[in-house]
Design a protein around this motif. Structure first.
Motif, PDB file in Angstrom:
ATOM      1  N   ARG A  80       0.829  -1.210   0.000  1.00 56.54           N
ATOM      2  CA  ARG A  80       0.000   0.000   0.000  1.00 56.54           C
ATOM      3  C   ARG A  80       0.863   1.259   0.000  1.00 56.54           C
ATOM      4  O   ARG A  80       0.498   2.265  -0.628  1.00 56.54           O
ATOM      5  CB  ARG A  80      -0.929   0.003   1.222  1.00 56.54           C
ATOM      6  CG  ARG A  80      -1.948  -1.109   1.265  1.00 56.54           C
ATOM      7  CD  ARG A  80      -2.935  -1.039   0.116  1.00 56.54           C
ATOM      8  NE  ARG A  80      -3.794   0.134   0.193  1.00 56.54           N
ATOM      9  CZ  ARG A  80      -4.712   0.452  -0.708  1.00 56.54           C
ATOM     10  NH1 ARG A  80      -4.894  -0.301  -1.776  1.00 56.54           N
ATOM     11  NH2 ARG A  80      -5.456   1.537  -0.557  1.00 56.54           N
ATOM     12  N   LEU A  81       2.009   1.224   0.674  1.00 53.18           N
ATOM     13  CA  LEU A  81       2.952   2.343   0.592  1.00 53.18           C
ATOM     14  C   LEU A  81       3.407   2.547  -0.856  1.00 53.18           C
ATOM     15  O   LEU A  81       3.499   3.682  -1.337  1.00 53.18           O
ATOM     16  CB  LEU A  81       4.174   2.084   1.475  1.00 53.18           C
ATOM     17  CG  LEU A  81       3.975   2.082   2.997  1.00 53.18           C
ATOM     18  CD1 LEU A  81       5.278   1.688   3.685  1.00 53.18           C
ATOM     19  CD2 LEU A  81       3.509   3.438   3.504  1.00 53.18           C
ATOM     20  N   GLY A  82       3.663   1.442  -1.554  1.00 50.34           N
ATOM     21  CA  GLY A  82       4.093   1.522  -2.946  1.00 50.34           C
ATOM     22  C   GLY A  82       3.028   2.089  -3.857  1.00 50.34           C
ATOM     23  O   GLY A  82       3.316   2.884  -4.771  1.00 50.34           O
ATOM     24  N   ILE A  83       1.775   1.734  -3.626  1.00 51.43           N
ATOM     25  CA  ILE A  83       0.676   2.292  -4.421  1.00 51.43           C
ATOM     26  C   ILE A  83       0.587   3.797  -4.194  1.00 51.43           C
ATOM     27  O   ILE A  83       0.356   4.569  -5.131  1.00 51.43           O
ATOM     28  CB  ILE A  83      -0.660   1.600  -4.071  1.00 51.43           C
ATOM     29  CG1 ILE A  83      -0.612   0.119  -4.453  1.00 51.43           C
ATOM     30  CG2 ILE A  83      -1.828   2.275  -4.792  1.00 51.43           C
ATOM     31  CD1 ILE A  83      -1.815  -0.677  -3.984  1.00 51.43           C
ATOM     32  N   GLY A  84       0.808   4.229  -2.963  1.00 56.96           N
ATOM     33  CA  GLY A  84       0.774   5.665  -2.656  1.00 56.96           C
ATOM     34  C   GLY A  84       1.840   6.440  -3.397  1.00 56.96           C
ATOM     35  O   GLY A  84       1.579   7.510  -3.958  1.00 56.96           O
ATOM     36  N   VAL A  85       3.074   5.902  -3.444  1.00 63.14           N
ATOM     37  CA  VAL A  85       4.158   6.568  -4.161  1.00 63.14           C
ATOM     38  C   VAL A  85       3.826   6.709  -5.640  1.00 63.14           C
ATOM     39  O   VAL A  85       3.973   7.782  -6.238  1.00 63.14           O
ATOM     40  CB  VAL A  85       5.485   5.780  -4.001  1.00 63.14           C
ATOM     41  CG1 VAL A  85       6.553   6.322  -4.939  1.00 63.14           C
ATOM     42  CG2 VAL A  85       5.980   5.860  -2.565  1.00 63.14           C
ATOM     43  N   THR A  86       3.350   5.631  -6.234  1.00 62.41           N
ATOM     44  CA  THR A  86       3.186   5.610  -7.690  1.00 62.41           C
ATOM     45  C   THR A  86       1.937   6.341  -8.168  1.00 62.41           C
ATOM     46  O   THR A  86       1.911   6.847  -9.295  1.00 62.41           O
ATOM     47  CB  THR A  86       3.156   4.151  -8.184  1.00 62.41           C
ATOM     48  OG1 THR A  86       2.235   3.383  -7.387  1.00 62.41           O
ATOM     49  CG2 THR A  86       4.541   3.525  -8.049  1.00 62.41           C
ATOM     50  N   GLU A  87       0.901   6.424  -7.343  1.00 64.60           N
ATOM     51  CA  GLU A  87      -0.312   7.143  -7.749  1.00 64.60           C
ATOM     52  C   GLU A  87      -0.189   8.653  -7.577  1.00 64.60           C
ATOM     53  O   GLU A  87      -1.043   9.406  -8.061  1.00 64.60           O
ATOM     54  CB  GLU A  87      -1.531   6.646  -6.948  1.00 64.60           C
ATOM     55  CG  GLU A  87      -2.083   5.329  -7.427  1.00 64.60           C
ATOM     56  CD  GLU A  87      -3.477   5.046  -6.868  1.00 64.60           C
ATOM     57  OE1 GLU A  87      -4.105   5.969  -6.316  1.00 64.60           O
ATOM     58  OE2 GLU A  87      -3.937   3.905  -6.996  1.00 64.60           O
ATOM     59  N   ALA A  88       0.850   9.105  -6.909  1.00 59.48           N
ATOM     60  CA  ALA A  88       0.926  10.503  -6.485  1.00 59.48           C
ATOM     61  C   ALA A  88       0.861  11.508  -7.625  1.00 59.48           C
ATOM     62  O   ALA A  88       0.395  12.634  -7.452  1.00 59.48           O
ATOM     63  CB  ALA A  88       2.205  10.735  -5.670  1.00 59.48           C
ATOM     64  N   GLY A  89       1.324  11.137  -8.818  1.00 59.72           N
ATOM     65  CA  GLY A  89       1.418  12.116  -9.901  1.00 59.72           C
ATOM     66  C   GLY A  89       0.133  12.393 -10.650  1.00 59.72           C
ATOM     67  O   GLY A  89       0.062  13.369 -11.414  1.00 59.72           O
ATOM     68  N   VAL A  90      -0.895  11.581 -10.464  1.00 59.00           N
ATOM     69  CA  VAL A  90      -2.067  11.652 -11.342  1.00 59.00           C
ATOM     70  C   VAL A  90      -2.833  12.964 -11.198  1.00 59.00           C
ATOM     71  O   VAL A  90      -3.062  13.682 -12.189  1.00 59.00           O
ATOM     72  CB  VAL A  90      -2.998  10.455 -11.098  1.00 59.00           C
ATOM     73  CG1 VAL A  90      -4.278  10.595 -11.917  1.00 59.00           C
ATOM     74  CG2 VAL A  90      -2.297   9.161 -11.448  1.00 59.00           C
ATOM     75  N   MET A  91      -3.247  13.323  -9.999  1.00 58.32           N
ATOM     76  CA  MET A  91      -4.097  14.497  -9.838  1.00 58.32           C
ATOM     77  C   MET A  91      -3.350  15.820 -10.086  1.00 58.32           C
ATOM     78  O   MET A  91      -3.877  16.704 -10.771  1.00 58.32           O
ATOM     79  CB  MET A  91      -4.751  14.499  -8.461  1.00 58.32           C
ATOM     80  CG  MET A  91      -5.720  13.338  -8.240  1.00 58.32           C
ATOM     81  SD  MET A  91      -7.022  13.212  -9.493  1.00 58.32           S
ATOM     82  CE  MET A  91      -7.948  14.698  -9.196  1.00 58.32           C
ATOM     83  N   PRO A  92      -2.121  16.008  -9.561  1.00 60.88           N
ATOM     84  CA  PRO A  92      -1.397  17.239  -9.921  1.00 60.88           C
ATOM     85  C   PRO A  92      -1.157  17.363 -11.421  1.00 60.88           C
ATOM     86  O   PRO A  92      -1.212  18.468 -11.976  1.00 60.88           O
ATOM     87  CB  PRO A  92      -0.074  17.109  -9.143  1.00 60.88           C
ATOM     88  CG  PRO A  92      -0.391  16.204  -8.005  1.00 60.88           C
ATOM     89  CD  PRO A  92      -1.392  15.228  -8.543  1.00 60.88           C
TER      90      PRO A  92
END
Length: 446
Positions: A126-138
């Motif tokens: 779940r930590l890994g999903i957080g890192v990788t999803e971070a760029g979508v909304m900005p």
């Protein structure tokens, strides 16, 4: 094209070919934002999948409520911490590269979470999903600044953000269906992750960092967008904006902090319902897995409708000549009042069907605040839309990792969801104060 025809081609409504040879604008910008809507929906299906499967996972891993809260918060720790760095990367290297890498990475991490053997390995995934999803909304906020005419950014922002309730609603049905079809929550995560990696290929193929770089954009559409950019740049220059790529100078402005606290309050409600909503329905209202899936759709589905409607109302009202402050403060003020009232109602009514109906109304009006994704471009222009979007989303996702833990502690200590729902009410109050304090009329002089 003559000067007269070029002016006609940049009017607010699309032009049809006529005797004077006016070129009709293409609509690639809208197709691009429909793709972003689908992308964000997939994003929320993946990030919310654990909540839908949690009654099964909690039993298999033998997790106490406090550990459940910690697990639900894991995604948001890294997701929040990556927001400002990824916003800088978007402004530096462009949204196309960042959002493609994001897609492929979070798909792989979602698939990996299906292989978790216990609490620790699931927590790391779940930590890994957080890192990788971070760029979508900005990246979406940056693309709104680049691709949309200023008169269309309300709709652009809400089309982008409407993927959140759509994904949350459809995710409940899709994940429960995958679990039932495969007989395994693990296989459902692996399938969802693989589909996301394929989505990344579609993103790279279609998205461009400049309308002129897209082969489907004709001169009329590109000129229409560029006209808006020129108007904004001229206004910003008159107001003293220097176009510096920076974040720190914004910290002295009230509107920057109102943007951040407004998004924090919004996410305190939305992420609380997204992460703990299925368990609330299971434990407080006695719903089984199938009923949870459909109830999640009934609750979050109206959020999608409300968000699209809110963006359309905002743009139409602005086009009639109303000021940005009048439009945004009125719409978002109404939204905050209804959300507070609806959540108070949920704490009072014992009937489960009434609770679902009230939560549906809460989501319908709550998602109007998706208009906030037009604010980074309002306050920072195209130059700093990425980093301001990252700062806004960082603030919002503080609520993302705090809320699941707090709710877990509340439920564990009291054995009830009443005080957890009142926590959501407090978040909605913070949101309401912030949306009224923000000045939506002008770019900040940075």
């Amino acid at each position: 094209m003559s000067t007269e025809n070029a002016q006609l081609a940049t009017q607010d409504t699309d032009q049809k070919p006529g005797k004077d040879g006016v070129q009709r604008r293409t609509n690639v910008r809208w197709k691009l934002f429909i793709l972003l809507l689908v992308l964000v929906a997939v994003n929320y299906i993946d990030r919310g999948s654990i909540s839908v499967a949690l009654p099964i996972i909690q039993k298999e891993f033998n997790l106490a409520p406090e550990l459940v809260g910690l697990l639900l918060s894991a995604f948001f720790w890294t997701y929040a911490l990556m927001q400002i760095p990824v916003g800088w990367l978007i402004d530096r290297f462009g949204p196309r590269k960042v959002v493609t890498a994001s897609c492929v990475g979070w798909g792989a991490a979602t698939a990996a979470s299906g292989l978790a053997g216990g609490f620790l390995s699931m927590f790391i995934a779940r930590l890994g999903i957080g890192v990788t999803e971070a760029g979508v909304m900005p990246a979406g906020g940056k693309l709104n600044a680049i691709w949309m005419h200023r008169k269309e950014r309300g709709r652009g922002a809400t089309i982008l953000d409407a993927g959140a309730p759509l994904g949350a609603g459809l995710g409940g049905i899709l994940i429960t269906w995958l679990i039932a079809s495969t007989g395994s929550w693990r296989m459902s995560f692996i399938i969802a992750g693989g589909a996301t990696v394929l989505m990344g290929l579609a993103v790279w193929w279609y998205i461009r960092d400049n309308p002129r770089q897209h082969k489907g954009v004709n001169d009329a559409e590109a000129s229409y967008i560029e006209e808006s950019h020129a108007e904004e740049d001229a206004e910003a220059a008159r107001e003293g904006a220097q176009g510096k790529r920076a974040l720190l100078p914004y910290l002295k402005f009230r509107s920057f902090w109102a943007m951040c606290f407004g998004w924090l309050g919004f996410n305190g409600v939305f992420y609380g319902l997204l992460t703990w909503g299925p368990l609330y329905l299971a434990q407080a209202k006695g719903f089984d897995l199938k009923t949870i899936g459909w109830s999640t759709f009934v609750i979050f589905g109206p959020g999608f409708v409300g968000e699209i409607l809110g963006g359309a109302i905002a743009d139409k009202w602005r086009a009639s000549g109303a000021s940005a402050n009048k439009v945004m403060r009125t719409l978002l003020g109404i939204s905050s009042l209804v959300v507070v009232g609806g959540l108070v109602g949920v704490t009072i009514v014992p009937d489960p069907i009434t609770a679902v109906v009230l939560l549906s109304a809460v989501l319908f009006f709550l998602r109007w605040v998706g208009l906030f994704w037009s604010i980074p471009s309002i306050l920072g222009g195209r130059t700093n839309a990425g980093v301001l979007g990252g700062a806004m989303n960082f603030s919002g996702n503080i609520a993302g990792f705090v809320t699941p833990i707090v709710v877990g502690l509340i439920v564990g200590a009291t054995g009830s969801y009443t005080w957890a729902l009142l926590y959501f009410v407090g978040s909605a109050v913070v949101m309401g104060i912030s949306v009224l304090a923000l000045d939506y009329n002008k770019r900040l002089p940075v």
